[in-house]
Design a protein around this motif. Structure first.
Motif, PDB file in Angstrom:
ATOM      1  N   ASP A 203       0.719  -1.168   0.123  1.00  8.76           N
ATOM      2  CA  ASP A 203       0.073   0.050   0.096  1.00  8.76           C
ATOM      3  C   ASP A 203       0.832   1.286   0.069  1.00  8.76           C
ATOM      4  O   ASP A 203       0.484   2.263  -0.560  1.00  8.76           O
ATOM      5  N   ILE A 204       1.800   1.144   0.921  1.00 12.93           N
ATOM      6  CA  ILE A 204       2.719   2.517   0.862  1.00 12.93           C
ATOM      7  C   ILE A 204       3.493   2.526  -0.469  1.00 12.93           C
ATOM      8  O   ILE A 204       3.737   3.703  -0.784  1.00 12.93           O
ATOM      9  N   ALA A 205       3.844   1.480  -0.962  1.00 16.92           N
ATOM     10  CA  ALA A 205       4.722   1.679  -2.310  1.00 16.92           C
ATOM     11  C   ALA A 205       3.594   2.220  -3.359  1.00 16.92           C
ATOM     12  O   ALA A 205       4.274   3.162  -3.942  1.00 16.92           O
ATOM     13  N   ILE A 206       2.299   1.717  -3.318  1.00 18.14           N
ATOM     14  CA  ILE A 206       1.572   2.381  -4.389  1.00 18.14           C
ATOM     15  C   ILE A 206       1.491   3.716  -4.364  1.00 18.14           C
ATOM     16  O   ILE A 206       1.349   4.525  -5.271  1.00 18.14           O
ATOM     17  N   ALA A 207       1.303   4.182  -2.907  1.00 17.38           N
ATOM     18  CA  ALA A 207       1.115   5.698  -2.738  1.00 17.38           C
ATOM     19  C   ALA A 207       2.407   6.330  -2.795  1.00 17.38           C
ATOM     20  O   ALA A 207       2.247   7.412  -3.493  1.00 17.38           O
ATOM     21  N   THR A 208       3.503   5.965  -2.297  1.00 16.67           N
ATOM     22  CA  THR A 208       4.715   6.753  -2.238  1.00 16.67           C
ATOM     23  C   THR A 208       5.475   7.058  -3.681  1.00 16.67           C
ATOM     24  O   THR A 208       6.087   7.941  -3.684  1.00 16.67           O
ATOM     25  N   VAL A 209       5.343   5.940  -4.418  1.00 23.55           N
ATOM     26  CA  VAL A 209       6.121   5.976  -5.429  1.00 23.55           C
ATOM     27  C   VAL A 209       5.868   7.322  -6.556  1.00 23.55           C
ATOM     28  O   VAL A 209       6.460   7.662  -7.303  1.00 23.55           O
ATOM     29  N   LYS A 210       4.606   7.604  -6.300  1.00 27.64           N
ATOM     30  CA  LYS A 210       4.209   8.921  -7.162  1.00 27.64           C
ATOM     31  C   LYS A 210       4.833  10.105  -6.476  1.00 27.64           C
ATOM     32  O   LYS A 210       5.187  11.099  -7.336  1.00 27.64           O
ATOM     33  N   TYR A 211       5.542  10.253  -5.239  1.00 36.49           N
ATOM     34  CA  TYR A 211       6.114  11.362  -4.615  1.00 36.49           C
ATOM     35  C   TYR A 211       7.558  11.127  -4.357  1.00 36.49           C
ATOM     36  O   TYR A 211       8.149  12.272  -4.477  1.00 36.49           O
ATOM     37  N   ALA A 212       8.048  10.152  -4.127  1.00 35.30           N
ATOM     38  CA  ALA A 212       9.304   9.888  -3.776  1.00 35.30           C
ATOM     39  C   ALA A 212      10.371  10.067  -5.165  1.00 35.30           C
ATOM     40  O   ALA A 212       9.923   9.687  -6.139  1.00 35.30           O
ATOM     41  N   LYS A 213      11.654  10.579  -4.895  1.00 37.77           N
ATOM     42  CA  LYS A 213      12.452  10.501  -6.076  1.00 37.77           C
ATOM     43  C   LYS A 213      12.924   9.047  -6.507  1.00 37.77           C
ATOM     44  O   LYS A 213      13.218   8.846  -7.546  1.00 37.77           O
ATOM     45  N   SER A 214      13.115   8.257  -5.447  1.00 42.04           N
ATOM     46  CA  SER A 214      13.307   6.870  -5.853  1.00 42.04           C
ATOM     47  C   SER A 214      12.644   6.034  -4.786  1.00 42.04           C
ATOM     48  O   SER A 214      12.431   6.474  -3.613  1.00 42.04           O
ATOM     49  N   LEU A 215      12.442   4.631  -5.174  1.00 43.89           N
ATOM     50  CA  LEU A 215      11.801   3.893  -4.101  1.00 43.89           C
ATOM     51  C   LEU A 215      12.486   2.495  -4.349  1.00 43.89           C
ATOM     52  O   LEU A 215      12.320   1.818  -5.402  1.00 43.89           O
ATOM     53  N   VAL A 216      12.883   1.972  -3.169  1.00 38.40           N
ATOM     54  CA  VAL A 216      13.483   0.664  -3.230  1.00 38.40           C
ATOM     55  C   VAL A 216      12.639  -0.099  -2.256  1.00 38.40           C
ATOM     56  O   VAL A 216      12.468   0.250  -1.047  1.00 38.40           O
ATOM     57  N   ILE A 217      12.479  -1.526  -2.453  1.00 35.39           N
ATOM     58  CA  ILE A 217      11.709  -2.421  -1.595  1.00 35.39           C
ATOM     59  C   ILE A 217      12.843  -3.455  -1.070  1.00 35.39           C
ATOM     60  O   ILE A 217      13.194  -4.171  -1.975  1.00 35.39           O
ATOM     61  N   SER A 218      12.826  -3.770  -0.120  1.00 35.58           N
ATOM     62  CA  SER A 218      13.829  -4.680   0.520  1.00 35.58           C
ATOM     63  C   SER A 218      13.219  -5.923   1.370  1.00 35.58           C
ATOM     64  O   SER A 218      12.183  -5.495   1.883  1.00 35.58           O
ATOM     65  N   HIS A 219      13.266  -7.242   0.797  1.00 35.19           N
ATOM     66  CA  HIS A 219      12.334  -8.257   1.459  1.00 35.19           C
ATOM     67  C   HIS A 219      13.198  -9.508   1.371  1.00 35.19           C
ATOM     68  O   HIS A 219      14.045  -9.695   0.412  1.00 35.19           O
ATOM     69  N   HIS A 220      12.644 -10.631   2.070  1.00 38.20           N
ATOM     70  CA  HIS A 220      13.367 -11.867   2.143  1.00 38.20           C
ATOM     71  C   HIS A 220      13.257 -12.824   0.911  1.00 38.20           C
ATOM     72  O   HIS A 220      13.767 -13.536   0.669  1.00 38.20           O
ATOM     73  N   GLU A 221      12.071 -12.515   0.202  1.00 35.99           N
ATOM     74  CA  GLU A 221      11.721 -13.297  -1.046  1.00 35.99           C
ATOM     75  C   GLU A 221      11.426 -12.635  -2.358  1.00 35.99           C
ATOM     76  O   GLU A 221      10.459 -12.526  -2.932  1.00 35.99           O
ATOM     77  N   PRO A 222      12.490 -11.803  -2.739  1.00 34.48           N
ATOM     78  CA  PRO A 222      12.305 -10.820  -3.822  1.00 34.48           C
ATOM     79  C   PRO A 222      12.042 -11.753  -5.323  1.00 34.48           C
ATOM     80  O   PRO A 222      11.560 -11.283  -6.013  1.00 34.48           O
ATOM     81  N   ASP A 223      12.499 -13.030  -5.178  1.00 32.53           N
ATOM     82  CA  ASP A 223      12.004 -13.703  -6.466  1.00 32.53           C
ATOM     83  C   ASP A 223      10.685 -14.421  -6.369  1.00 32.53           C
ATOM     84  O   ASP A 223      10.054 -14.579  -7.310  1.00 32.53           O
ATOM     85  N   LYS A 224      10.131 -14.138  -5.301  1.00 33.62           N
ATOM     86  CA  LYS A 224       8.795 -14.910  -5.239  1.00 33.62           C
ATOM     87  C   LYS A 224       7.668 -13.776  -5.251  1.00 33.62           C
ATOM     88  O   LYS A 224       6.699 -14.129  -5.710  1.00 33.62           O
TER      89      LYS A 224
END
Length: 422
Positions: A203-224
């Motif tokens: 939810d935060i990614a969907i909203a924030t990507v429109k305003y942030a200069k860049s957006l990176v998401i880090s999590h345990h299962e990036p391939d899944k």
């Protein structure tokens, strides 16, 4: 000579507390709800405030502006109380309005004590009653009452879990947990790192990507788990360390960022339960609980709403009805050793599935419908309608397929088993 009515203490006036109070009151019991905030609704109350409230207590709600439910309203509500909306994925305001209406319909407002904080709960008189210490926050007055039953409904989305990483304290930018996230505009022009892959992260990614200069998401299962939201979002594996200007990941790559938002979930927290209550927490596993709800050490206490990855309001209503079947004496609970064995069988199955201790209350896959069926059969109560799980499964399928648009779906319930997609 008239018998004294049993007395119930309900901690919290969110969805679980209201369901428990309604069903307990329907048995003819004397019921009181203690709610430490200034209004009912629990996590569904929105406020711009973060940090501490006017009573110097941590803000309870983790609600962010513009939130819509992540499961359809047809899997929410209570079995005899639907959430009214033209949408299937309803707004925070609509859920709160439904809860307010439910309290009005069942005349619960007269038993809710707002701005009353439960300070301490202690077993009393050979464990046959409970002593509850309460603080009236408005008047700064402490008082003590005795109850026959305690139903703990304080929720588990208010005590943030923030993992530790080397270098975290040296980071020169802003670090927050999603509990403190309210709106995306705050991050205009920032380089944002989101940590986590759950509902709040997406939810935060969907909203924030429109305003942030860049957006990176880090999590345990990036391939899944795929964040098919925007081509500008970069996905990284787990953090190995936080630097003064960003983060380094387990694959050896590194980024600079100005904000880190931890979307890393919450801890169960029952600071008011004395050690004599017998409840213990180990890596977010609450023990000892019969069917994830009744305190085996003192079976006149229930902890409502503990399981997650569920249809929460429907489940909490079912748990309330389950507990009351035993609290009223209509059915007898098994002996303590039988309840402990039941709990251990459940835990062992999870271990065999490779689930870590922190997931001992997660109802993934077939564990969720099995749990609902088990509660209903054990207590001989009305089960949840099959349509609830059918719609939940459809929601999860669509979310995995189209994270950005699945909430546009609208459902029409035909009967207890079937639905249409409009």
């Amino acid at each position: 000579m008239a018998m004294c009515r049993p007395k119930y203490c309900i901690v919290g006036a969110g969805a679980g507390g209201l369901a428990c109070a309604r069903h307990a009151a329907d048995t003819g019991a004397e019921v009181v709800i203690f709610e430490q905030t200034d209004r009912l609704g629990g996590t569904w109350v929105y406020t711009d405030e973060i940090g501490l409230d006017r009573n110097r207590l941590p803000i309870h709600t983790s609600m962010y502006r513009g939130l819509r439910s992540n499961i359809p309203k047809e899997t929410m509500g209570f079995p005899d109380s639907n959430i009214e909306s033209k949408l299937s994925y309803v707004t925070q305001e609509e859920v709160l309005q439904w809860l307010v209406g439910y309290a009005d319909k069942h005349e619960l407002n007269k038993i809710i004590k707002l701005e009353h904080q439960v300070i301490r709960v202690v077993p009393f008189q050979d464990n046959k009653q409970w002593v509850v210490n309460v603080k009236n926050l408005r008047d700064n007055i402490f008082f003590t009452l005795k109850f026959d039953f305690i139903m703990v409904c304080n929720g588990h989305y208010s005590s943030p879990f923030v993992p530790e990483y080397p270098g975290k304290n040296e980071f020169e930018g802003l670090i927050i947990h999603s509990h403190e996230y309210r709106s995306e505009e705050r991050f205009t022009g920032h380089h944002v790192l989101l940590v986590g892959a759950g509902y709040s992260a997406s939810d935060i990614a969907i909203a924030t990507v429109k305003y942030a200069k860049s957006l990176v998401i880090s999590h345990h299962e990036p391939d899944k788990i795929k964040f098919n939201i925007s081509s500008s979002i970069k996905v990284k594996p787990s953090i190995s360390e936080i630097t003064t200007t960003g983060a380094r990941f387990v694959d050896g790559t590194e980024i600079n960022c100005t904000v880190i938002i931890f979307c890393t979930g919450y801890k169960y927290s029952f600071p008011f339960l004395s050690s004599e209550c017998g409840i213990r927490l180990e890596e977010n596993h609450v023990q000892p609980l019969y069917k994830h709800v009744i305190n085996i050490a003192h079976p006149t206490m229930a902890l409502i709403g503990i399981p997650f990855s569920v249809c929460p309001t429907q489940m909490m209503d079912l748990q309330a009805r389950f507990c009351l079947k035993f609290f009223t004496g209509n059915l007898l609970l098994p002996a303590e050793d039988e309840m402990l064995r039941d709990m251990e069988v459940d835990v062992e199955e999870r271990r065999n599935r490779g689930m870590p201790k922190k997931f001992m209350h997660k109802l993934e896959g077939n564990l969720q419908p099995r749990y609902y069926e088990d509660l209903a059969q054990t207590a001989q109560i009305e089960p949840l309608k099959p349509i609830v799980m059918k719609l939940y499964d459809e929601c999860m399928r669509r979310r995995a397929e189209d994270l950005l648009h699945y909430r546009d779906d609208r459902f029409e319930v035909i009967d207890d088993e079937n639905f249409n997609v409009l």
